[in-house]
Enzyme design. Sequence first.
Site, short mmCIF file in Angstrom:
data_model
loop_
_atom_site.label_atom_id
_atom_site.label_comp_id
_atom_site.label_asym_id
_atom_site.label_seq_id
_atom_site.Cartn_x
_atom_site.Cartn_y
_atom_site.Cartn_z
CG ASP A 195 48.76 18.64 18.03
OD1 ASP A 195 47.82 17.84 18.07
OD2 ASP A 195 48.68 19.79 17.52
CD GLU A 239 47.58 14.97 14.86
OE1 GLU A 239 46.36 14.83 14.70
OE2 GLU A 239 48.08 16.06 15.17
CG HIS A 310 41.43 14.24 20.52
ND1 HIS A 310 42.52 13.46 20.18
CD2 HIS A 310 41.78 15.51 20.22
CE1 HIS A 310 43.49 14.24 19.70
NE2 HIS A 310 43.07 15.48 19.72
CG ASP A 311 41.60 15.37 16.35
OD1 ASP A 311 41.07 16.18 17.14
OD2 ASP A 311 42.82 15.36 16.10
O1 TEU Z 1 45.00 17.59 14.96
C1 TEU Z 1 45.57 17.87 13.72
C2 TEU Z 1 44.70 17.69 12.58
O2 TEU Z 1 45.15 17.39 11.51
C3 TEU Z 1 43.28 17.98 12.75
O3 TEU Z 1 43.04 19.16 12.04
C4 TEU Z 1 42.44 16.90 12.24
O4 TEU Z 1 42.73 16.65 10.90
C5 TEU Z 1 41.03 17.35 12.35
O5 TEU Z 1 40.77 17.46 13.71
C6 TEU Z 1 40.11 16.35 11.75
O6 TEU Z 1 38.85 16.90 11.80
C7 TEU Z 1 45.70 17.97 16.09
C8 TEU Z 1 44.90 17.65 17.33
O7 TEU Z 1 44.74 16.27 17.42
C9 TEU Z 1 43.62 18.39 17.26
O8 TEU Z 1 42.76 18.06 18.32
C10 TEU Z 1 43.94 19.86 17.29
O9 TEU Z 1 42.76 20.61 17.12
C11 TEU Z 1 44.92 20.24 16.19
O10 TEU Z 1 46.01 19.35 16.10
C12 TEU Z 1 45.51 21.60 16.47
O11 TEU Z 1 46.37 21.51 17.57
#
Ligand code: TEU
Length: 521
Positions: A195, A239, A310-311
């Site tokens: 992450d 990521e 999931h984002d």
């Molecule tokens: O996501 C990182 C991230 O960049 C997110 O802020 C993304 O851009 C955003 O969700 C888009 O709307 C990771 C994980 O995938 C996410 O689920 C977590 O909330 C985040 O890190 C914090 O751990």
Amino acid sequence: MEQQWWRTAVVYQVWPRSFADSDGDGIGDLRGVISKLDHLSDLGVDALWLSPFYPSPQVDAGYDISDYQGVDPLFGTLQDVDDLIASLHARGMRLVLDMVLNHTSDLHPWFVESRQSKDSPKRDWYFWHDEPPNQWPSLFGGSAWELDEQTGQHYLHTFAKEQPDLDWRNPEVRQALKQMLCWWLDRGVDGFRLDVISMISKDFENPWGFLGFGPQLHEHLQELRREVFAGQGLMTVGETPMATVEQARLMTEPDRKELDMVFGFEHVNLDHNLTKWDPIPLSLPRLKASFARWQEGLAAGWNSLYWDNHDQPRAVSRFGDDGEHRVASAKTLATVLHLHRGTPYVYQGEELGLKNAGFRSIHDYRDLESLNWFREATERGLPEAEALRHLQRASRDNARTPMPWDDSRRAHWIGYADDTVTVADQRDDPASVLSHYRRLIALRHEVPAVAHGDFALLLPDDERVWAFTRTHEEVELLVVANFSSYDVVPELPDWGRGELLVGTGGPRLGPWESGVLLRDR
Ligand code: TEU
């Protein structure tokens, strides 16, 4: 040479909260995942990436970890993880864990101890300052610096205030994290999705430094590789939001010994300005150019290929047509993605062409990013109806709805997408989106050019047609896709010649149709 199984692999992402609920409490769990492994075998995927299941206050759906070496009772027990690993391995599949190393939960014992006093032995495991050293915003709203009353100092949280950032400059922090990763490797896991790994090094002087890519990033990645990942036949995917292709190259070029691949965000940032709440129309030439830039920029390395996770909102709603041409556009999105060079990721539900949740009431939303943004936007004066329209388009909850296994709609912690697709309906239907995914995944395993071929973009300026070739040894694959709701006759003299592997062979393509041809060079 280390075994690089991920070069021919397809990875399936499970977001455990909404995948399969074995005990009927309305929240998916690990035994649920185990009970649905037939679905993964049937699709033919090689690995399962499992989003966080560790003990957590669940402020950010588990991306706020309070114990790295356990299982939240919501999801099951450590025994369930061991059983999952064994069941996957028995079927020839692998497990990739989702690891959040940039921050912990504020209830992790490390932070609890750190916030105790200014001279706590764990004080310098996190970032503490009398006054914020910069103006960084939190990515989930407000400032990235939170005043802690107890000691009168501020701590850094790139995400929610319940997600304090770890200070990776401290060798004790790195030691603790490396030990924890090794503990999971000893349990038999086969890889890690890391992450926001590009954020572990920060430059406080840089106004954009909250996005990471600080001075010690590569040093930290090389240390992880050397001391934890090397020689284990693992897959590592980082990521890396906002990475340029050049930054991605530095993190993934094999000789540099950092990561195997990263998730770039360039292509999912093309339909909005700086933030995702500020949409702009998507241009097909720009989308194609972005993919091509990454294909070429990482030609010596490796790409990860994804539309969904999931984002992100659901691909068919965002890049395709989730109305009249849903089936064709879901298939075409899949064909184009899976025929690029790199490791494709399938996010639960994507293989059905599931569409956005599109909830119409704020009470249906669960994600803190959405709820925080809605509150801030409406406080700033944006009418609620308009703010809701933004959520319907861009909320992370769009892709967090329960997996529709069949048409029983048992109550869950979040509502279902307003959709009728189910696994049960699609499983035995050769024309279904699911069958199409099965076919594409098999192609990657059967035709070497799909995994290994060199990439070249054709017709870069065409506003409707996405076309490219993949060449490998004596073989050429020609991929042609219609990204419009009109018939097109692609301006490719050769289109139509060769063996049709999947889709429609032309010369005319109906709305959202696509095809892949194989021929000798
Ligand atoms: O996501 C990182 C991230 O960049 C997110 O802020 C993304 O851009 C955003 O969700 C888009 O709307 C990771 C994980 O995938 C996410 O689920 C977590 O909330 C985040 O890190 C914090 O751990």
